[in-house]
Design a protein around this motif. Structure first.
Motif, mmCIF file in Angstrom:
data_model
loop_
_atom_site.group_PDB
_atom_site.id
_atom_site.type_symbol
_atom_site.label_atom_id
_atom_site.label_comp_id
_atom_site.label_asym_id
_atom_site.label_seq_id
_atom_site.Cartn_x
_atom_site.Cartn_y
_atom_site.Cartn_z
ATOM 1 N N VAL A 4 0.846 -1.194 0.000
ATOM 2 C CA VAL A 4 0.000 0.000 0.000
ATOM 3 C C VAL A 4 0.881 1.244 0.000
ATOM 4 C CG1 VAL A 4 -1.748 1.315 1.244
ATOM 5 C CG2 VAL A 4 -1.887 -1.185 1.174
ATOM 6 N N MET A 5 0.624 2.139 -0.945
ATOM 7 C CA MET A 5 1.415 3.361 -1.085
ATOM 8 C C MET A 5 0.763 4.551 -0.383
ATOM 9 S SD MET A 5 3.841 2.096 -2.860
ATOM 10 C CE MET A 5 4.734 3.578 -3.325
ATOM 11 N N GLN A 6 -0.577 4.640 -0.495
ATOM 12 C CA GLN A 6 -1.279 5.817 0.033
ATOM 13 C C GLN A 6 -2.728 5.470 0.314
ATOM 14 O OE1 GLN A 6 -1.447 9.167 -2.671
ATOM 15 N NE2 GLN A 6 -2.910 10.274 -1.388
ATOM 16 N N PHE A 7 -3.285 6.151 1.302
ATOM 17 C CA PHE A 7 -4.725 6.157 1.528
ATOM 18 C C PHE A 7 -5.242 7.555 1.204
ATOM 19 C CE2 PHE A 7 -3.162 2.914 4.517
ATOM 20 C CZ PHE A 7 -3.940 1.831 4.126
ATOM 21 N N ALA A 8 -6.482 7.619 0.731
ATOM 22 C CA ALA A 8 -7.071 8.917 0.398
ATOM 23 C C ALA A 8 -8.507 8.967 0.903
ATOM 24 C CB ALA A 8 -7.029 9.158 -1.102
ATOM 25 N N PRO A 9 -8.716 9.529 2.095
ATOM 26 C CA PRO A 9 -10.082 9.740 2.610
ATOM 27 C C PRO A 9 -10.661 11.035 2.052
ATOM 28 C CG PRO A 9 -8.469 10.419 4.244
ATOM 29 C CD PRO A 9 -7.689 9.893 3.065
ATOM 30 N N GLU A 10 -11.760 11.476 2.617
ATOM 31 C CA GLU A 10 -12.420 12.695 2.150
ATOM 32 C C GLU A 10 -11.457 13.890 2.158
ATOM 33 O OE1 GLU A 10 -15.569 9.942 3.689
ATOM 34 O OE2 GLU A 10 -13.656 10.663 4.478
ATOM 35 N N ASN A 11 -11.563 14.705 1.103
ATOM 36 C CA ASN A 11 -10.770 15.931 0.936
ATOM 37 C C ASN A 11 -9.293 15.667 0.669
ATOM 38 O OD1 ASN A 11 -13.004 17.659 1.248
ATOM 39 N ND2 ASN A 11 -12.819 17.559 3.473
ATOM 40 N N TRP A 12 -8.979 14.458 0.197
ATOM 41 C CA TRP A 12 -7.621 14.137 -0.221
ATOM 42 C C TRP A 12 -7.589 13.948 -1.729
ATOM 43 C CZ3 TRP A 12 -3.034 12.011 2.487
ATOM 44 C CH2 TRP A 12 -3.019 12.335 3.846
ATOM 45 N N PHE A 13 -6.415 14.233 -2.318
ATOM 46 C CA PHE A 13 -6.150 13.908 -3.707
ATOM 47 C C PHE A 13 -5.373 12.603 -3.779
ATOM 48 C CE2 PHE A 13 -6.525 18.540 -3.767
ATOM 49 C CZ PHE A 13 -7.254 18.765 -4.930
ATOM 50 N N HIS B 257 3.529 17.221 -0.665
ATOM 51 C CA HIS B 257 3.512 15.812 -1.067
ATOM 52 C C HIS B 257 4.929 15.246 -1.094
ATOM 53 C CE1 HIS B 257 2.560 12.166 -3.307
ATOM 54 N NE2 HIS B 257 3.523 12.494 -4.146
ATOM 55 N N ILE B 258 5.855 15.994 -1.683
ATOM 56 C CA ILE B 258 7.250 15.546 -1.737
ATOM 57 C C ILE B 258 7.818 15.397 -0.334
ATOM 58 C CG2 ILE B 258 9.573 16.189 -2.488
ATOM 59 C CD1 ILE B 258 8.239 17.620 -4.875
ATOM 60 N N ARG B 259 7.495 16.349 0.535
ATOM 61 C CA ARG B 259 7.983 16.291 1.919
ATOM 62 C C ARG B 259 7.489 15.036 2.618
ATOM 63 N NH1 ARG B 259 6.050 18.566 7.015
ATOM 64 N NH2 ARG B 259 4.211 19.342 5.904
ATOM 65 N N ARG C 145 8.281 9.502 4.625
ATOM 66 C CA ARG C 145 7.887 8.101 4.647
ATOM 67 C C ARG C 145 9.039 7.187 4.240
ATOM 68 N NH1 ARG C 145 3.794 4.448 1.233
ATOM 69 N NH2 ARG C 145 3.861 2.699 2.655
ATOM 70 N N LEU C 146 9.806 7.596 3.239
ATOM 71 C CA LEU C 146 10.961 6.807 2.819
ATOM 72 C C LEU C 146 11.954 6.660 3.957
ATOM 73 C CD1 LEU C 146 12.530 5.359 0.592
ATOM 74 C CD2 LEU C 146 13.459 7.574 -0.103
ATOM 75 N N ASN C 147 12.212 7.747 4.673
ATOM 76 C CA ASN C 147 13.123 7.683 5.815
ATOM 77 C C ASN C 147 12.597 6.744 6.894
ATOM 78 O OD1 ASN C 147 14.947 9.509 4.698
ATOM 79 N ND2 ASN C 147 13.964 11.293 5.624
ATOM 80 N N LEU C 148 11.282 6.775 7.125
ATOM 81 C CA LEU C 148 10.692 5.889 8.123
ATOM 82 C C LEU C 148 10.838 4.427 7.716
ATOM 83 C CD1 LEU C 148 7.407 7.860 8.929
ATOM 84 C CD2 LEU C 148 9.306 7.449 10.519
ATOM 85 N N MET D 202 -4.018 -3.946 5.766
ATOM 86 C CA MET D 202 -3.682 -2.834 4.879
ATOM 87 C C MET D 202 -2.771 -1.833 5.583
ATOM 88 S SD MET D 202 -7.066 -1.837 2.692
ATOM 89 C CE MET D 202 -7.984 -3.053 1.741
ATOM 90 N N ILE D 203 -3.045 -1.576 6.848
ATOM 91 C CA ILE D 203 -2.176 -0.672 7.616
ATOM 92 C C ILE D 203 -0.779 -1.265 7.708
ATOM 93 C CG2 ILE D 203 -1.773 0.420 9.847
ATOM 94 C CD1 ILE D 203 -4.780 0.528 10.260
ATOM 95 N N ALA D 204 -0.698 -2.566 7.990
ATOM 96 C CA ALA D 204 0.598 -3.236 8.072
ATOM 97 C C ALA D 204 1.348 -3.142 6.741
ATOM 98 C CB ALA D 204 0.406 -4.699 8.473
ATOM 99 N N SER D 205 0.622 -3.315 5.636
ATOM 100 C CA SER D 205 1.237 -3.213 4.317
ATOM 101 C C SER D 205 1.787 -1.815 4.089
ATOM 102 C CB SER D 205 0.215 -3.572 3.237
ATOM 103 O OG SER D 205 0.739 -3.368 1.943
ATOM 104 N N TYR D 206 1.025 -0.801 4.461
ATOM 105 C CA TYR D 206 1.475 0.581 4.327
ATOM 106 C C TYR D 206 2.738 0.828 5.149
ATOM 107 C CZ TYR D 206 1.474 5.685 4.793
ATOM 108 O OH TYR D 206 1.834 7.021 4.807
#
Length: 210
Positions: A77-86, A140-142, A147-150, A178-182
């Protein structure tokens, strides 16, 4: 189609553009006439690997996720997008590459389909949107760098706490695997982290799945 002012003003995307991006009513009406909405049922795909992503997607209602599959068929999983997210496959939508990822509805979801023309018109029409869009991209880049550092060096606990900070309202909406995958850990490791945090009397404000 979003074409009439009455329709537009009732749309969450209109509210987002006005309150978050700082656009005026007139500016929104001038750039939004050709926007389209789409409804995606739970578990259906909005984008599949090998396709071209023609839009950025703004979530008005529901929840999406993007993920990739490795050679063994395991999901990441790369990203989640709830309401008001792109959410978008940037390499596909901006460079016309075939998508390497999938975008799937975790819940029944309503999205606005946003093409490159919208961003061009909005940037030309509204200085406030231009500034907002630039900040959105850098933010987004930040987040991707963080996330990469984490993933490269942080403990499972630190990764989980960062997830809660990023997505405070998703703990009861997203399955544990899914959370574990992320997070890049196993579901068993995630359960262990949650138990250890519970022993420390840590309680996320939104609760979490058992």
């Amino acid at each position: 189609m979003i074409s009439e002012k009455s329709q537009l003003e009732s749309a969450p995307f209109y509210t987002y553009l006005k309150k978050t991006a700082g656009m005026s009513d007139d500016e929104i009406l001038r750039v939004s006439a050709d926007l389209k909405r789409s409804k995606i049922e739970k578990s259906n795909l909005l984008l599949a690997k090998g396709a071209i992503c023609n839009y950025s997607f703004f979530v008005e209602k529901g929840l999406l996720r993007s993920y990739t599959l490795d050679e063994s068929g395991k999901e990441h999983v790369m990203q989640f997008a709830p309401e008001n997210w792109f959410i978008v496959d940037r390499s596909s939508v901006y460079f016309n590459d075939v998508s390497e990822s999938y975008i799937e509805a975790i819940e029944d979801t309503e999205v606005v389909l946003i093409g490159e023309d919208f961003f061009n018109k909005a940037n030309e029409t509204s200085p406030a949107f231009r500034k907002f869009n630039d900040k959105l991209l850098h933010n987004h880049i930040r987040h991707m760098q963080k996330r990469l550092n984490l993933l490269l060096g942080a403990t499972a606990e630190v990764r989980y706490l960062s997830f809660i900070e990023m997505y405070p309202d998703l703990l009861l909406r997203v399955p544990q695997w899914m959370i574990a995958s992320y997070l890049g850990i196993t579901p068993e490791s995630l359960s262990r982290v949650r138990k250890e945090l519970a022993q420390k009397n840590f309680r996320p404000s939104s609760g979490y799945l058992s």
